[in-house]
Structure formats: C-alpha cells, structure tokens
Design a protein around this motif. Structure first.
Motif, short mmCIF file in Angstrom:
data_model
loop_
_atom_site.label_atom_id
_atom_site.label_comp_id
_atom_site.label_asym_id
_atom_site.label_seq_id
_atom_site.Cartn_x
_atom_site.Cartn_y
_atom_site.Cartn_z
N LEU A 24 0.80 -1.23 0.00
CA LEU A 24 0.00 0.00 0.00
C LEU A 24 0.84 1.28 0.00
CD1 LEU A 24 -2.76 -1.13 2.52
CD2 LEU A 24 -3.02 -0.84 0.04
N VAL A 25 2.14 1.14 0.23
CA VAL A 25 3.02 2.32 0.24
C VAL A 25 2.90 3.14 -1.05
CG1 VAL A 25 5.44 3.07 0.29
CG2 VAL A 25 4.60 1.48 2.02
N PRO A 26 2.87 2.49 -2.24
CA PRO A 26 2.70 3.28 -3.46
C PRO A 26 1.37 4.05 -3.52
CG PRO A 26 3.43 1.05 -3.98
CD PRO A 26 3.07 1.06 -2.54
N LEU A 27 0.40 3.63 -2.67
CA LEU A 27 -0.89 4.33 -2.63
C LEU A 27 -0.93 5.39 -1.52
CD1 LEU A 27 -3.33 1.31 -3.11
CD2 LEU A 27 -2.50 2.88 -4.85
N GLY A 28 0.25 5.66 -0.95
CA GLY A 28 0.33 6.74 0.05
C GLY A 28 0.36 6.30 1.49
N ALA A 29 0.40 4.99 1.76
CA ALA A 29 0.42 4.51 3.15
C ALA A 29 1.73 4.92 3.82
CB ALA A 29 0.24 3.00 3.19
N ARG A 30 1.62 5.50 5.00
CA ARG A 30 2.81 5.96 5.74
C ARG A 30 3.00 5.23 7.06
NH1 ARG A 30 1.96 11.99 6.74
NH2 ARG A 30 3.55 11.57 8.31
N TYR A 31 1.88 4.84 7.67
CA TYR A 31 1.97 4.23 8.99
C TYR A 31 1.59 2.76 8.97
CZ TYR A 31 2.38 8.94 10.92
OH TYR A 31 2.81 10.22 11.21
N CYS A 32 2.44 1.96 9.60
CA CYS A 32 2.12 0.56 9.87
C CYS A 32 2.05 0.49 11.39
CB CYS A 32 3.21 -0.34 9.30
SG CYS A 32 2.88 -2.09 9.56
#
Length: 226
Positions: A190-198
């Motif tokens: 999901l990082v390419p979709l803007g996810a920053r926090y896990c």
C-alpha cells in the motif's frame, strides 16, 4: 504520577524502541502513541512535560473530556477504539490527528458521508484482523488491499495514512510474529498508494512489532505505570 516516574518510564521505553529500531535499520523511525485510557488528565500532563507528545484514547467521551482538560497543550490526539456509527459526529468535532480503527468499508462510507456534510477531512488507518480472531475488529488480510483501494476511491474526505493491527492474543511468539508479518506485507503493497503508517505493537509486544516493521506503536501500561 510524578515527574521522576514519568521520565523513567519514557526513557526506558525509548531505550527499548531504539534497540528494536536499530535491529531493523538506522533509518527506521518509530512513532510512540501513549494510550491513556486508564490514566488521568494529570498523568498525561506529566508525561507531556517530560517529552511525550502523542496520546490515544479508545472512547470518544474520554477523548473529549481529556482534550478539553488539556486544551492549552498542543497534544497530538489519536482515536484508537472501535468507532460506533452514532459517535461519528462527536469524534469529528474533536478533530483527532489520526483514527486508528477504520474497520470496514461500511464504516468508512458512513464516516465519509458525515465528513462531507461538514466539508471536513480526517486522517485514518485501515484496521486489519491479521490474527483472524473473532474477538478483533478489522478487515481480513485477503480483502485488505481491495478495501483500502475502495476507501481511497469512494471516500475522498478520509485521508488514508496506512494500516493498523493488533497482534495475535496468544503466548506463542511465532503466531504473534506471523500476524505482524501479514500486516507488514499488506502495508508494503500500500506504500505506493500513500500509506505511511504501519501501526502495530502494544506494551506486551512492541519490540517484536518494530522488528517486524511497525513504525507506530501504541503503549499504555509501559508509559503510565507507577
């Protein structure tokens, strides 16, 4: 809680977080959210004074009372509990920095509708039930990426910032680790979709969560113990 205890608790926590973080990479940054649900406003104030800035509540009413009691402090408030639909308007009024517990597309659509009517945006994380436990909320891992995409598409007033999960509620460390690794794999996609926090890891398992890639931990008793 006095300042000495607060300082000791925070220092001990930071030392452990640093050690776990460096086992991943020196570039791996971890954010600490202090879960203050069993603590008083004064305890939060004391921890704020010794350097802790982000706090999380799991009830809308408690978040309201504590944020009002401490409104002169620029605290970063997080909402970490299950969000009931009848409490959405109250939560929007409180304007939390991040909602950790968006646990279904249905809830996201409802939240988006209420946000749209006020022309307001809020940041949130999609909660994943990566431990496959009936007692936990969240979308199942198999549909997490699809659900995340749907929320991005259908809910323009929600700013999705990543994912959250709670580790498996068992003694076996390998089972807990597997549940964290499942969430991290989804996060990476999901990082390419803007996810920053896990967002993974609580007082009992945050070191393991960080080693599995968590960059946001939610700790209560570790910070607030006397």
């Amino acid at each position: 809680m006095d300042k000495l205890i607060a300082t000791r608790n925070l220092d001990n926590l930071i030392t452990k977080v640093e050690a776990a973080r460096l086992r991943v990479s020196e570039h791996h940054i971890v954010k600490i959210v202090g879960i203050s649900k069993y603590s008083t406003s004064e305890d939060i104030r004391t921890l704020y004074e010794v350097g802790q800035r982000a706090f999380g509540e799991n009830k809308v009413q408690d978040l309201k009372e504590k944020s009002l009691a401490l409104e002169e402090l620029p605290i970063e408030w997080h909402f970490v509990g299950t969000l009931q639909k009848n409490k959405i308007n109250n939560l929007i009024d409180l304007n939390p920095t991040l909602i950790h517990s968006l646990d279904s597309l249905e809830l996201a659509i409802e939240l988006n509708k209420k946000l749209e009517s006020r022309n307001k945006k809020l940041s949130a994380l999609l909660q994943i039930n990566s431990a496959y436990e009936d007692t936990k909320s969240g979308v199942l891992p198999e549909v997490a990426i699809e659900t995340y995409r749907e929320i991005l598409e259908k809910c323009p007033y929600i700013i999705l910032k990543g994912v959250m999960s709670i580790g498996a509620h068992v003694e076996d460390e390998n089972t807990i680790k597997k549940s964290f690794q499942t969430t991290k794999r989804i996060f990476d996609e999901l990082v390419p979709l803007g996810a920053r926090y896990c967002s993974m890891g609580m007082s009992s398992d945050f070191e393991l969560a960080i080693e599995c890639g968590s960059n946001l931990i939610r700790v209560g008793s570790t910070l607030f113990k006397n």
